[in-house]
Structure formats: structure tokens, C-alpha cells
Design a protein around this motif. Structure first.
Motif, short mmCIF file in Angstrom:
data_model
loop_
_atom_site.label_atom_id
_atom_site.label_comp_id
_atom_site.label_asym_id
_atom_site.label_seq_id
_atom_site.Cartn_x
_atom_site.Cartn_y
_atom_site.Cartn_z
N ARG A 1 87.85 15.23 58.36
CA ARG A 1 89.26 15.26 57.95
C ARG A 1 90.59 15.90 59.06
NH1 ARG A 1 91.22 12.22 53.44
NH2 ARG A 1 89.19 10.02 52.88
N LEU A 2 89.92 17.38 59.69
CA LEU A 2 91.29 17.51 60.13
C LEU A 2 90.74 17.31 61.50
CD1 LEU A 2 90.18 21.36 59.21
CD2 LEU A 2 92.55 19.90 58.66
N ARG A 3 90.18 16.31 62.10
CA ARG A 3 89.71 16.47 63.43
C ARG A 3 91.16 15.76 64.21
NH1 ARG A 3 85.00 14.19 65.20
NH2 ARG A 3 83.85 16.41 65.04
N ALA A 4 92.23 14.65 63.87
CA ALA A 4 93.31 14.62 64.40
C ALA A 4 94.23 15.58 64.63
CB ALA A 4 93.20 13.31 63.69
N SER A 5 94.19 15.90 63.63
CA SER A 5 95.20 17.34 63.55
C SER A 5 94.74 18.77 64.40
CB SER A 5 95.62 18.01 62.34
OG SER A 5 93.85 19.19 61.97
N GLY A 6 93.31 18.12 65.37
CA GLY A 6 93.27 19.49 66.22
C GLY A 6 93.52 20.86 65.92
N LEU A 7 93.48 21.51 64.43
CA LEU A 7 93.66 22.23 63.58
C LEU A 7 91.88 22.50 63.99
CD1 LEU A 7 95.54 22.52 60.49
CD2 LEU A 7 95.76 23.74 62.71
N LEU A 8 90.76 22.28 63.59
CA LEU A 8 89.93 22.48 63.98
C LEU A 8 88.95 22.89 65.27
CD1 LEU A 8 87.09 22.43 62.00
CD2 LEU A 8 86.89 20.22 62.93
N ASP A 9 90.19 22.83 66.59
CA ASP A 9 89.20 23.61 67.25
C ASP A 9 89.97 24.64 67.57
OD1 ASP A 9 88.13 21.06 67.90
OD2 ASP A 9 90.28 20.31 68.77
#
Ligand SMILES: N[C@@H](CCC(=O)N[C@@H](CS)C(=O)NCC(=O)O)C(=O)O
Length: 215
Positions: A173-181
Motif C-alpha cells: 500500500r506504500l508503493r505510490a508514496s515512494g517511501l518504500l524505496d
């Protein structure tokens, strides 16, 4: 006994796999259990027939014979308990895998949902730009220790388990935020989850529903 789950007739994410039926589909695919899907509209979810299955008027639900349950944590746990493949045999390892399921749902998912809600529902508020970094930092507050604990391991505690299935589902669910990267080992962990054939079957099945012509 036939297993029937419910899913959105049309998911708000258009088939990105973020609706929570995907976790249940994934668990069923991992343990090799066939299942049927009953699609429900937003209106039908709030009507008595569905409320009898899910008191909060949400998806997914899970029915198997006389059993009807809701909450993805309970559903995935039920699947993992009844069909081999998602929980270790060893009692202590099993307890640790279950711990990770709870950690995913109870500790990691809440700030991620808060961020999702902020990005989706609060963009037009005058305080949005000021608040967003605070919400993002609360997510980082969970990702940083998770990243440290995972280290260079493939999965959180030995072989892939229901704990990983739930944690990957939540992190997606975090993918769109860019935080995972910002946490390359977590991004790789999620990619490993997504590469599993069972995940792909689950993802494709929910996508097919959402790409089907409206009827
Ligand atoms: N804690 C619940 C959350 C269920 C949930 O939020 N479902 C969403 C879809 S992913 C839903 O039905 N939303 C529509 C609504 O709440 O009206 C679970 O894990 O099953």
C-alpha cells in the motif's frame, strides 16, 4: 467444502491489488485451495444480507460450510491453520509467524492507512502540506525498525509464512508514496512477495474482475 469470499464489484484502485480480497486470494493460492468469489457493489455491502456476514459492511468475507468470518487477519489465520503451507509446524516458529501477522496489521498498517487517507482525502486542506511530513515520519518510524530486523534475510523469520504474506500485503500500500524505496531491503522483500506464483495468480484474478466490462 466450497470456499466463497467477497470482493468489490469494482475496486476503487482499478485492479492494483490493494483491495483486501487480494490477501485472502493470495493465502488460498499459497495453500492450493480453490475458491469462489461473490462480487458486491458498495450499495450491497451496506445492505442487511451483507451486514449479516460483515457487521461493518466491508469486504472481504469468507464462507466455508457453516462458517462465516470477516477481517483479513482472522481469515488468513484460519486458512493458515487449516491448510498446510503458511505456518511452520514447530510451535515456537508458528507463534513467531503469527506474531508477524499481528505486527503487520496492528503496528505497521495503521500509519500506512493514515498516510493513504491523507494523500487521498486531505489534499485540498490548507494544512495538507504541513501535516504530510508528520504522517510520513510516522510511517518511517515503523519501516526503519522493520528494515533493521529483516536485514539481508529473504523473509521475516525463516521460510515464507502467513506473517510475510500479511506484511508484504500491508507494505504494498506504500508503493505510490515512494517511501518504500527509502528502504531497499524492504522494497526487495516486497518484490520477492510479488514474484511468488501464488501472488501472481491472486493478483491476476482480481485484475480480471476489475478489467471486465461493466455489466
Ligand atoms: N480490517 C479490515 C478492513 C476491511 C476494509 O477496510 N475493507 C475495505 C476494502 S479493502 C472496504 O470494504 N471498504 C469499503 C467500506 O469500508 O465501505 C480487514 O482487514 O478485513
Amino acid at each position: 467444502m466450497t470456499i466463497t469470499i467477497t470482493a468489490f464489484e469494482r475496486s476503487p484502485d482499478g485492479g492494483k491489488g490493494l483491495a483486501r480480497d487480494t490477501r485472502v486470494r493470495w493465502a488460498l493460492e499459497e495453500v492450493g485451495q480453490p475458491y469462489e468469489v461473490r462480487l458486491v457493489s458498495f450499495r450491497a455491502m451496506k445492505e442487511p444480507a451483507h451486514l449479516a456476514l460483515h457487521p461493518f459492511g466491508q469486504i472481504p468475507t469468507y464462507q466455508e460450510g457453516a462458517l462465516a468470518i470477516f477481517e483479513t487477519g482472522a481469515i488468513v489465520f484460519h486458512i493458515a491453520e487449516h491448510y498446510p503451507g503458511l505456518l511452520p509446524q514447530d510451535a515456537d516458529a508458528r507463534a513467531r509467524a503469527i506474531t508477524w501477522m499481528f505486527a503487520a496489521l496492528n503496528t505497521v498498517e495503521p500509519p500506512i492507512l493514515e498516510l493513504g487517507n491523507a494523500r487521498l482525502l486531505e489534499r485540498d486542506k490548507p494544512w495538507y502540506a504541513e501535516r504530510l511530513p508528520l504522517v510520513e515520519d510516522r510511517v518511517r518510524g515503523r519501516l526503519a525498525p522493520l528494515s533493521t530486523r529483516l536485514g539481508d534475510a529473504d523473509w521475516l523469520d525463516g521460510p515464507f509464512s502467513a506473517g510475510d504474506l500479511m506484511m508484504v500485503s500491508v507494505l504494498l500500500r506504500l508503493r505510490a508514496s515512494g517511501l518504500l524505496d527509502e528502504y531497499p531491503n524492504l522494497a526487495a522483500y516486497v518484490a520477492r512477495g510479488e514474484a511468488r506464483p501464488a501472488y501472481n495468480r491472486a493478483f491476476d484474478a482480481q485484475l480480471a474482475v476489475n478489467k471486465a466490462p461493466a455489466g
